[in-house]
Scaffold this motif. Structure first.
Motif, mmCIF file in Angstrom:
data_model
loop_
_atom_site.group_PDB
_atom_site.id
_atom_site.type_symbol
_atom_site.label_atom_id
_atom_site.label_comp_id
_atom_site.label_asym_id
_atom_site.label_seq_id
_atom_site.Cartn_x
_atom_site.Cartn_y
_atom_site.Cartn_z
ATOM 1 N N CYS A 210 -16.064 49.786 -2.926
ATOM 2 C CA CYS A 210 -15.998 50.082 -4.357
ATOM 3 C C CYS A 210 -14.821 49.337 -4.977
ATOM 4 O O CYS A 210 -13.706 49.341 -4.450
ATOM 5 C CB CYS A 210 -15.859 51.584 -4.584
ATOM 6 S SG CYS A 210 -15.830 52.063 -6.323
ATOM 7 N N PHE B 31 -20.044 51.941 0.055
ATOM 8 C CA PHE B 31 -21.201 52.480 -0.646
ATOM 9 C C PHE B 31 -22.406 51.593 -0.377
ATOM 10 O O PHE B 31 -22.283 50.446 0.065
ATOM 11 C CB PHE B 31 -20.941 52.580 -2.155
ATOM 12 C CG PHE B 31 -20.869 51.262 -2.872
ATOM 13 C CD1 PHE B 31 -21.962 50.761 -3.577
ATOM 14 C CD2 PHE B 31 -19.706 50.514 -2.858
ATOM 15 C CE1 PHE B 31 -21.899 49.546 -4.226
ATOM 16 C CE2 PHE B 31 -19.624 49.297 -3.512
ATOM 17 C CZ PHE B 31 -20.723 48.809 -4.196
ATOM 18 N N TRP C 130 -28.410 51.725 -3.649
ATOM 19 C CA TRP C 130 -28.557 53.165 -3.794
ATOM 20 C C TRP C 130 -29.508 53.536 -4.927
ATOM 21 O O TRP C 130 -30.066 54.625 -4.923
ATOM 22 C CB TRP C 130 -27.196 53.806 -4.043
ATOM 23 C CG TRP C 130 -26.489 53.331 -5.274
ATOM 24 C CD1 TRP C 130 -25.605 52.304 -5.367
ATOM 25 C CD2 TRP C 130 -26.593 53.868 -6.600
ATOM 26 N NE1 TRP C 130 -25.157 52.152 -6.652
ATOM 27 C CE2 TRP C 130 -25.738 53.102 -7.435
ATOM 28 C CE3 TRP C 130 -27.315 54.921 -7.162
ATOM 29 C CZ2 TRP C 130 -25.588 53.357 -8.793
ATOM 30 C CZ3 TRP C 130 -27.176 55.176 -8.516
ATOM 31 C CH2 TRP C 130 -26.325 54.408 -9.321
ATOM 32 N N ARG C 131 -29.703 52.661 -5.879
ATOM 33 C CA ARG C 131 -30.600 53.012 -6.980
ATOM 34 C C ARG C 131 -32.048 53.106 -6.512
ATOM 35 O O ARG C 131 -32.747 54.073 -6.788
ATOM 36 C CB ARG C 131 -30.469 51.977 -8.097
ATOM 37 C CG ARG C 131 -29.105 51.961 -8.769
ATOM 38 C CD ARG C 131 -29.026 50.867 -9.808
ATOM 39 N NE ARG C 131 -27.725 50.850 -10.463
ATOM 40 C CZ ARG C 131 -26.684 50.178 -10.021
ATOM 41 N NH1 ARG C 131 -26.794 49.467 -8.906
ATOM 42 N NH2 ARG C 131 -25.541 50.201 -10.674
ATOM 43 N N CYS D 115 -19.310 51.862 -6.775
ATOM 44 C CA CYS D 115 -20.068 52.840 -5.995
ATOM 45 C C CYS D 115 -20.907 53.720 -6.910
ATOM 46 O O CYS D 115 -20.816 53.671 -8.139
ATOM 47 C CB CYS D 115 -19.119 53.694 -5.145
ATOM 48 S SG CYS D 115 -18.068 54.808 -6.098
ATOM 49 N N GLU D 116 -21.727 54.542 -6.283
ATOM 50 C CA GLU D 116 -22.648 55.388 -7.028
ATOM 51 C C GLU D 116 -21.911 56.412 -7.876
ATOM 52 O O GLU D 116 -22.298 56.692 -9.015
ATOM 53 C CB GLU D 116 -23.583 56.101 -6.041
ATOM 54 C CG GLU D 116 -24.620 56.991 -6.689
ATOM 55 C CD GLU D 116 -25.534 57.615 -5.670
ATOM 56 O OE1 GLU D 116 -26.421 58.395 -6.058
ATOM 57 O OE2 GLU D 116 -25.378 57.312 -4.472
ATOM 58 N N HIS D 117 -20.816 56.988 -7.366
ATOM 59 C CA HIS D 117 -20.061 57.965 -8.130
ATOM 60 C C HIS D 117 -19.491 57.342 -9.402
ATOM 61 O O HIS D 117 -19.619 57.915 -10.487
ATOM 62 C CB HIS D 117 -18.920 58.518 -7.265
ATOM 63 C CG HIS D 117 -19.362 59.525 -6.269
ATOM 64 N ND1 HIS D 117 -20.219 59.229 -5.247
ATOM 65 C CD2 HIS D 117 -19.070 60.846 -6.139
ATOM 66 C CE1 HIS D 117 -20.429 60.309 -4.519
ATOM 67 N NE2 HIS D 117 -19.751 61.309 -5.034
ATOM 68 N N SER E 133 -20.474 54.648 -10.956
ATOM 69 C CA SER E 133 -21.531 54.201 -11.868
ATOM 70 C C SER E 133 -22.095 55.357 -12.671
ATOM 71 O O SER E 133 -22.350 55.228 -13.875
ATOM 72 C CB SER E 133 -22.643 53.521 -11.065
ATOM 73 O OG SER E 133 -22.160 52.389 -10.378
ATOM 74 N N VAL E 134 -22.270 56.503 -12.046
ATOM 75 C CA VAL E 134 -22.850 57.655 -12.743
ATOM 76 C C VAL E 134 -21.821 58.335 -13.630
ATOM 77 O O VAL E 134 -22.113 58.724 -14.776
ATOM 78 C CB VAL E 134 -23.440 58.637 -11.719
ATOM 79 C CG1 VAL E 134 -23.908 59.917 -12.397
ATOM 80 C CG2 VAL E 134 -24.598 57.995 -10.976
ATOM 81 N N GLY F 144 -23.574 60.001 -1.578
ATOM 82 C CA GLY F 144 -24.719 60.239 -2.431
ATOM 83 C C GLY F 144 -24.454 61.308 -3.475
ATOM 84 O O GLY F 144 -23.468 62.039 -3.420
ATOM 85 N N ARG G 76 -29.777 58.527 -12.356
ATOM 86 C CA ARG G 76 -29.343 57.727 -11.217
ATOM 87 C C ARG G 76 -29.395 56.232 -11.512
ATOM 88 O O ARG G 76 -28.578 55.478 -10.980
ATOM 89 C CB ARG G 76 -30.218 58.041 -10.004
ATOM 90 C CG ARG G 76 -30.017 59.431 -9.435
ATOM 91 C CD ARG G 76 -30.965 59.665 -8.278
ATOM 92 N NE ARG G 76 -30.830 58.639 -7.274
ATOM 93 C CZ ARG G 76 -29.940 58.653 -6.280
ATOM 94 N NH1 ARG G 76 -29.124 59.674 -6.175
ATOM 95 N NH2 ARG G 76 -29.871 57.686 -5.399
#
Length: 864
Positions: free
Chosen positions: A257, A288, A292-293, A370-372, A374-375, A471, A485
């Motif tokens: 990340c 990450f 993940w999307r 990372c996903e965290h 981005s969201v 996740g 997401r």
């Protein structure tokens, strides 16, 4: 199946591999003539090439098993085994499967695993001997052995294999299989660079992309720099994979990340849980999954996705052609997607979320994170995407002077942060630089750092579950969850939430609900009912359980929330109000109110059809004017926005007549007010309507003590202790303020069974005992007054007799009374002689003992 990680149907290729690893060939008669299909595909190369690109791997294997002639032909055909996919869905109890609700898969599809060594034998005996130009192979979640993969596939096809996917292969180890294989080529690459020549005996590695997420010895949690020194840790193999792939120019789905310092939620949570305050901030590497999307899933999950024409955030479904995650197509302009030979990370459905993303505030480039991050830094309401500097209360000084931050330390090499473009120091460090005036030194003990800043994003009411593995568990897989997401989604392309795009949802509100739009009358019942119907949503609307992440501007806007009158906390319209969990003063349970609206809609529609009229427009009210499309086009969006916002404010602040009617009594005549429900307001008397204030939903039923199942488990908000009484007659809620304004009856029945002002004022109600108890109390008071008057008269007579006796004693003296010692006297008789009216006084005091002070004052006034 969602993103290829849920349970799904097993391809036919695996079913054949488990039964017969090597097919048995039966000798056919030599005089058999070729069929038309065999003649067409074996004599026309363009047709065969197009067919191989548009059918999945299991169809190719079926074609290989169809006849001995095609089996012999496909063995020698060079491009028949160019792209193969043997992927299986990831077996997990947390992801959607046929037994879980919300899954789109048929219940007959079992969740299975590939049999050990079946795929190994097929690759060694069929694929590798006949696939001289193998370019792409996918082995996700299969039982492929790591030794056989390295020695058979990678070693034999290292000059042709371009793409390899081994995600979720538990028998393939990064530490013992993948990293040692790549390290050998990395060392040879260093030797060639140093000598400026290539080794004549070393073959070239053609691998350009490697998907290895969730393999054996793959670290998915953050790790420290000290973990890299431990050879028994998974962090070392994951770190080496990223470095060696970068050195060889191989794209891998595992990355670090780029969000700096504690602005990454995963990095901050990792340090907070492992290091107490006062300890020097370490360097944390946050790994990450770069896919993940889509979870490396291509194509729709069912055959009806593309046919519906719904364009949602899952671009890897609606804009791609695939079968069980395997890409299909030739890549021409007529196909959906880039074709079968393009890997997932090079497709537009993936690069749409990665390339060219800029901060909507400072317009700086946002690198892949990372996903965290981005969201958490993307607004679901207005679809605004912010960088790590603008998303927090304090900007990040990534372009600060080196002298104010480094304190004389040597600056790193320009290519040391190749994974974080534009970084001046390691983003993995927990130190957040702070700006100081030029010529000044940082305070002692701070080191030029400051505590982590606060994120200027908020969740509407519920929060997702953030797992340590990286996740985010937002909820059951549905379209709303996919849009949360799939971030960052661009602005101005229809991804915004309708509640924050006022010009969008205002068009769904009836224009003439409050009369003339230029001069609205907010006291009209039609407008009140239309607003309540809009707030509760249409009858077939399913409330989304998906939480929403909102930026500070959208969180402060009034479109999405109402406020509790007791605690002033924000209550979400989508989840709390339309989820039928709130309580409103003057209204029954919202689920009953919505059913009542639906019932009235059905009745009015039936009446309109029976009378020969057309179906009503949206609302079942006789006083509503039909909506004219021409008039709708005249009102511009800005005026319509102001009108609807004013409607909401007036509904929340101005009382209007409630449409809640008491429960019909069988003994009531048909002409009662309960039978004229929803009729014209002029035909009914004005009723009590409550203050229409909103209150927090209770944590549990106040009568049964059972928790409300409609309240989400992930809702961490504390509930205020707002006590609302429920009317036993019409079941409406009444707040404390309205109870004080309209005190309830104090009779024996109403004290135990609360009645709202409407039910109390209803003369047909015979359950209240107030009149009977008041009549009985008046009769008791009259009797007590009579007893008091009698006692007063007796006392006056006694005083008169005593006075007369004293008068006659003075005129005519009498003989002295006998001595007490001579005549025995009973003590009780003596007291009675001393006070002959004692019994009357005692009876009067007993009769007044239960009276209240106000009644005694009224009684004294009447006696006077």
């Amino acid at each position: 199946m969602a993103h290829g990680d849920g349970a799904g149907e097993i391809p036919a290729s695996h079913q054949m591999l488990e039964s017969l690893p090597v097919p048995l060939v039966q000798r056919e008669p030599e005089e058999r003539r070729l069929s038309t299909f065999e003649q067409v595909i074996t004599t026309n190369a363009p047709i065969l090439e197009s067919l191989l690109l548009q059918i999945p791997t299991d169809s190719i294997i079926k074609l290989y098993h169809s006849s001995s002639y095609l089996r012999t032909f496909l063995r020698s055909y060079p491009t028949a085994w160019m792209s193969l996919s043997f992927r299986l869905p990831l077996p997990s109890g947390t992801l959607p499967n046929p037994s879980n609700p919300g899954s789109n898969l048929p219940e007959s599809v079992p969740a299975r695993q590939s049999r050990p060594y079946a795929l190994d034998m097929f690759l060694m005996n069929v694929v590798v001997p006949f696939s001289a130009c193998l370019k792409s192979i996918e082995l996700d979640n299969t039982a492929i052995s790591g030794e056989n993969l390295i020695s058979t596939v990678l070693h034999a096809r290292r000059e042709t294999l371009v793409h390899l996917s081994i995600r979720g292969c538990k028998n393939v180890s990064l530490k013992y299989h993948i990293v040692p294989f790549l390290t050998m080529f990395a060392l040879q690459c260093d030797i060639d660079v140093g000598s400026n020549s290539s080794s004549p005996g070393m073959k070239r590695l053609a691998l350009k992309s490697l998907y290895a997420y969730r393999c054996r010895h793959h670290r998915r949690r953050p790790y420290l720099s000290s973990s890299l020194l431990r050879k028994d840790a998974d962090a070392e193999s994951t770190h080496e994979l990223v470095n060696v792939c970068h050195k060889l120019g191989i794209w891998t789905d595992t990355a670090w990340c780029t969000t700096p310092a504690g602005r990454c939620a995963r990095r901050a949570a990792y340090v907070k849980s492992r290091f107490p305050q006062g300890v020097a901030a370490p360097e944390v590497w946050v790994v990450f999954d770069r896919l993940w999307r889509s979870r490396n899933w291509i194509g729709p999950i069912d055959s009806t996705t593309n046919s519906t024409g719904i364009c949602d955030a899952k671009l890897w479904e609606t804009r791609e052609t695939g079968c069980y995650g395997e890409a299909l197509g030739t890549g021409d302009s007529n196909d959906w997607g880039e074709g079968k030979m393009t890997p997932a990370h090079l497709r537009r459905s993936h690069t749409h979320f990665v390339d060219g993303i800029r901060c909507d505030n400072c317009l700086d480039d946002i690198t892949e994170r990372c996903e965290h991050c981005s969201v958490l830094m993307h607004c679901v309401g207005c679809r605004k995407t912010l960088c790590a500097s603008c998303a927090h209360e304090r900007p990040y000084l990534h372009k600060c002077a080196s002298s104010s931050f480094s304190s004389g330390n040597n600056q790193p090499a320009p290519d040391s942060f190749w994974w974080a473009p534009g970084a001046t120091h390691s983003p993995g460090s927990m130190q957040d630089p702070v700006a100081f005036p030029v010529g000044t030194t940082p305070p002692q003990g701070t080191g030029g750092m400051d505590p982590p800043p606060i994120l200027n994003f908020h969740w509407c009411c519920t929060k997702p579950d953030f797992s340590g593995g990286g996740g985010i568990s937002i909820g059951s897989q549905n379209r709303e969850v996919d849009q949360v997401r799939a971030v960052p989604l661009p602005r101005g392309q229809g991804w915004e939430n309708l509640e924050y795009t006022v010009s969008g949802w205002s068009k769904t509100f009836p224009t003439y609900a409050y009369g003339d739009p230029s001069k609205p009358d907010y006291s009209l019942e039609t407008g009140h009912l239309a607003m309540m119907k809009w707030l509760l949503g249409p009858p077939n609307r399913q409330v989304s359980p998906c939480p929403r992440n909102l930026c500070q501007g959208c969180y402060d806007s009034p479109q999405w929330k109402v406020h509790c009158r007791s605690c002033s906390k924000s209550l979400c319209i989508e989840h709390d109000l339309r989820g039928l969990r709130l309580r409103i003063c003057g209204y029954r349970d919202l689920e009953s109110e919505k059913q009542n609206i639906q019932h009235r809609l059905a009745l009015h529609l039936a009446e309109s059809l029976a009378s020969g009229q057309g179906p009503p427009h949206d609302l079942p009210f006789r006083s509503q004017q039909p909506l004219d499309p021409m008039n709708m086009s005249i009102i511009d969006d800005s005026r319509q926005d102001i009108l609807v916002e004013r409607n909401i404010v007036s509904f929340l602040n101005h009382p209007s007549r409630s449409f809640v009617a008491p429960t019909p009594d069988p003994s009531c005549p048909p002409s009662s007010s309960s039978s004229t429900f929803f009729d014209s307001p002029t035909l009914e008397p004005l009723k009590w309507q409550g203050c229409q204030s909103f209150f927090c939903p209770p944590e549990s039923d106040p009568f049964t003590g059972i928790s409300d199942p409609r309240i989400s488990i992930r809702d961490p908000r504390p509930r205020c202790p707002s006590n609302l009484l429920e009317c036993n007659g019409c079941k409406v809620y009444v707040c404390v303020e309205c109870i004080d304004a309209h005190p309830p009856c104090k009779c024996s029945y109403c004290s135990e069974h609360y009645m709202c002002p409407n039910c109390v004022a209803d003369k047909r109600d015979t359950m209240c005992h107030r009149r009977q108890e008041e009549a009985l109390r008046d009769r008791q008071w009259r009797e007590q007054l009579q007893a008091i008057e009698a006692s007063l008269l007796l006392k006056l007579a006694d005083e008169a007799a005593e006075y007369v006796g004293e008068f006659f004693d003075r005129i005519e003296p009498r003989s002295p009374p006998p001595s007490r010692s001579m005549v025995p006297v009973d003590p009780g008789l003596a007291d009675q002689i001393a006070d002959p009216f004692r019994e009357d006084h005692a009876a009067a005091e007993a009769s007044f003992s239960h009276l209240e002070p106000d009644d005694m004052e009224w009684l004294t006034e009447d006696s006077q």
